[in-house]
Scaffold this motif. Structure first.
Motif, PDB file in Angstrom:
ATOM      1  N   TYR A 112      92.893  62.058  48.107  1.00 13.54           N
ATOM      2  CA  TYR A 112      94.041  62.094  49.002  1.00 13.54           C
ATOM      3  C   TYR A 112      95.146  61.156  48.514  1.00 13.54           C
ATOM      4  O   TYR A 112      94.877  60.036  48.089  1.00 13.54           O
ATOM      5  CB  TYR A 112      93.639  61.668  50.423  1.00 13.54           C
ATOM      6  CG  TYR A 112      94.826  61.637  51.350  1.00 13.54           C
ATOM      7  CD1 TYR A 112      95.292  62.799  51.943  1.00 13.54           C
ATOM      8  CD2 TYR A 112      95.522  60.457  51.572  1.00 13.54           C
ATOM      9  CE1 TYR A 112      96.413  62.789  52.751  1.00 13.54           C
ATOM     10  CE2 TYR A 112      96.646  60.441  52.387  1.00 13.54           C
ATOM     11  CZ  TYR A 112      97.086  61.602  52.966  1.00 13.54           C
ATOM     12  OH  TYR A 112      98.209  61.596  53.753  1.00 13.54           O
ATOM     13  N   TYR A 138      95.170  60.275  55.721  1.00 15.46           N
ATOM     14  CA  TYR A 138      93.825  60.599  55.244  1.00 15.46           C
ATOM     15  C   TYR A 138      92.991  61.164  56.395  1.00 15.46           C
ATOM     16  O   TYR A 138      92.331  62.191  56.244  1.00 15.46           O
ATOM     17  CB  TYR A 138      93.152  59.355  54.663  1.00 15.46           C
ATOM     18  CG  TYR A 138      91.733  59.592  54.193  1.00 15.46           C
ATOM     19  CD1 TYR A 138      91.474  60.002  52.896  1.00 15.46           C
ATOM     20  CD2 TYR A 138      90.652  59.408  55.048  1.00 15.46           C
ATOM     21  CE1 TYR A 138      90.187  60.234  52.451  1.00 15.46           C
ATOM     22  CE2 TYR A 138      89.355  59.640  54.624  1.00 15.46           C
ATOM     23  CZ  TYR A 138      89.126  60.049  53.335  1.00 15.46           C
ATOM     24  OH  TYR A 138      87.839  60.283  52.908  1.00 15.46           O
ATOM     25  N   TYR A 184      97.582  56.392  47.414  1.00 12.07           N
ATOM     26  CA  TYR A 184      96.253  56.992  47.399  1.00 12.07           C
ATOM     27  C   TYR A 184      95.342  56.263  48.380  1.00 12.07           C
ATOM     28  O   TYR A 184      95.430  55.033  48.510  1.00 12.07           O
ATOM     29  CB  TYR A 184      95.641  56.891  46.002  1.00 12.07           C
ATOM     30  CG  TYR A 184      96.369  57.680  44.943  1.00 12.07           C
ATOM     31  CD1 TYR A 184      95.977  58.981  44.648  1.00 12.07           C
ATOM     32  CD2 TYR A 184      97.433  57.127  44.234  1.00 12.07           C
ATOM     33  CE1 TYR A 184      96.625  59.718  43.662  1.00 12.07           C
ATOM     34  CE2 TYR A 184      98.090  57.846  43.253  1.00 12.07           C
ATOM     35  CZ  TYR A 184      97.681  59.139  42.974  1.00 12.07           C
ATOM     36  OH  TYR A 184      98.330  59.871  42.000  1.00 12.07           O
ATOM     37  N   ARG A 188      91.097  56.372  50.055  1.00 13.56           N
ATOM     38  CA  ARG A 188      89.755  56.942  50.142  1.00 13.56           C
ATOM     39  C   ARG A 188      88.848  55.976  50.910  1.00 13.56           C
ATOM     40  O   ARG A 188      89.026  54.762  50.853  1.00 13.56           O
ATOM     41  CB  ARG A 188      89.168  57.218  48.767  1.00 13.56           C
ATOM     42  CG  ARG A 188      88.899  55.975  47.955  1.00 13.56           C
ATOM     43  CD  ARG A 188      88.290  56.312  46.616  1.00 13.56           C
ATOM     44  NE  ARG A 188      88.281  55.126  45.756  1.00 13.56           N
ATOM     45  CZ  ARG A 188      88.385  55.155  44.448  1.00 13.56           C
ATOM     46  NH1 ARG A 188      88.524  56.312  43.824  1.00 13.56           N
ATOM     47  NH2 ARG A 188      88.363  54.054  43.743  1.00 13.56           N
ATOM     48  N   GLU A 229      84.987  64.304  50.901  1.00 10.42           N
ATOM     49  CA  GLU A 229      84.747  63.560  49.663  1.00 10.42           C
ATOM     50  C   GLU A 229      83.547  64.080  48.866  1.00 10.42           C
ATOM     51  O   GLU A 229      83.398  63.757  47.705  1.00 10.42           O
ATOM     52  CB  GLU A 229      84.522  62.061  49.966  1.00 10.42           C
ATOM     53  CG  GLU A 229      85.704  61.364  50.581  1.00 10.42           C
ATOM     54  CD  GLU A 229      86.856  61.142  49.626  1.00 10.42           C
ATOM     55  OE1 GLU A 229      86.729  61.421  48.424  1.00 10.42           O
ATOM     56  OE2 GLU A 229      87.915  60.668  50.091  1.00 10.42           O
TER      57      GLU A 229
END
Length: 142
Positions: A6, A39, A79, A81, A137
């Motif tokens: 993402y 996200y 970014y 995660r 993920e």
């Protein structure tokens, strides 16, 4: 996990810059926060879903390492995660690059604790979040 699935584009506003002409250091944490919200929308579990469960989350730690700088009107790729999901908390990793460039601006992390909205006490990270992260993920980060 070696890659970020993402990212969110953010254009540096003039108001984000300081007298030296680059992004004020604290604004990178705001960019992290914006990317975390994006996200959660991307995995199909946004803040409203958490709120509807009677839960909330609070940040308990934030880290930012500065590798470069960005200036007014530049486009940034932020970014995000999920790096780890614990019992009541989760950690998120971030990196910011200039768009269409490998030039790294910052890296960092935020750790959040899920809490009961009424009691404000820690609450187990809902299975719905764990499942949404795993689906997005490919696994649940431990």
């Amino acid at each position: 996990m070696n890659t970020f699935r993402y990212y969110q584009l953010i254009q540096v506003r003039y108001a984000d810059t300081d007298a030296q002409g680059h992004v004020f250091f604290g604004n990178y944490l705001t960019y992290f926060d914006e990317a975390l919200g994006g996200y959660f929308q991307a995995i199909g579990f946004d803040w409203k879903a958490l709120s509807n469960m009677g839960l909330d989350m609070v940040y308990i730690d934030a880290q930012c390492q500065y590798k470069g700088s960005a200036t007014y009107a530049e486009m940034l790729r932020v970014y995000a995660r999920i790096a780890k999901i614990g019992n009541t908390s989760f950690s998120v990793e971030f990196k910011i690059n200039l768009e269409n460039s490998d030039k790294k601006i910052t890296t960092g992390s935020i750790t959040a604790v899920v809490i009961d909205s009424k009691t404000r006490k820690p609450h187990r990270v809902p299975n719905e979040i764990r499942e949404a992260v795993a689906a997005y993920e490919g696994s649940i980060p431990a």
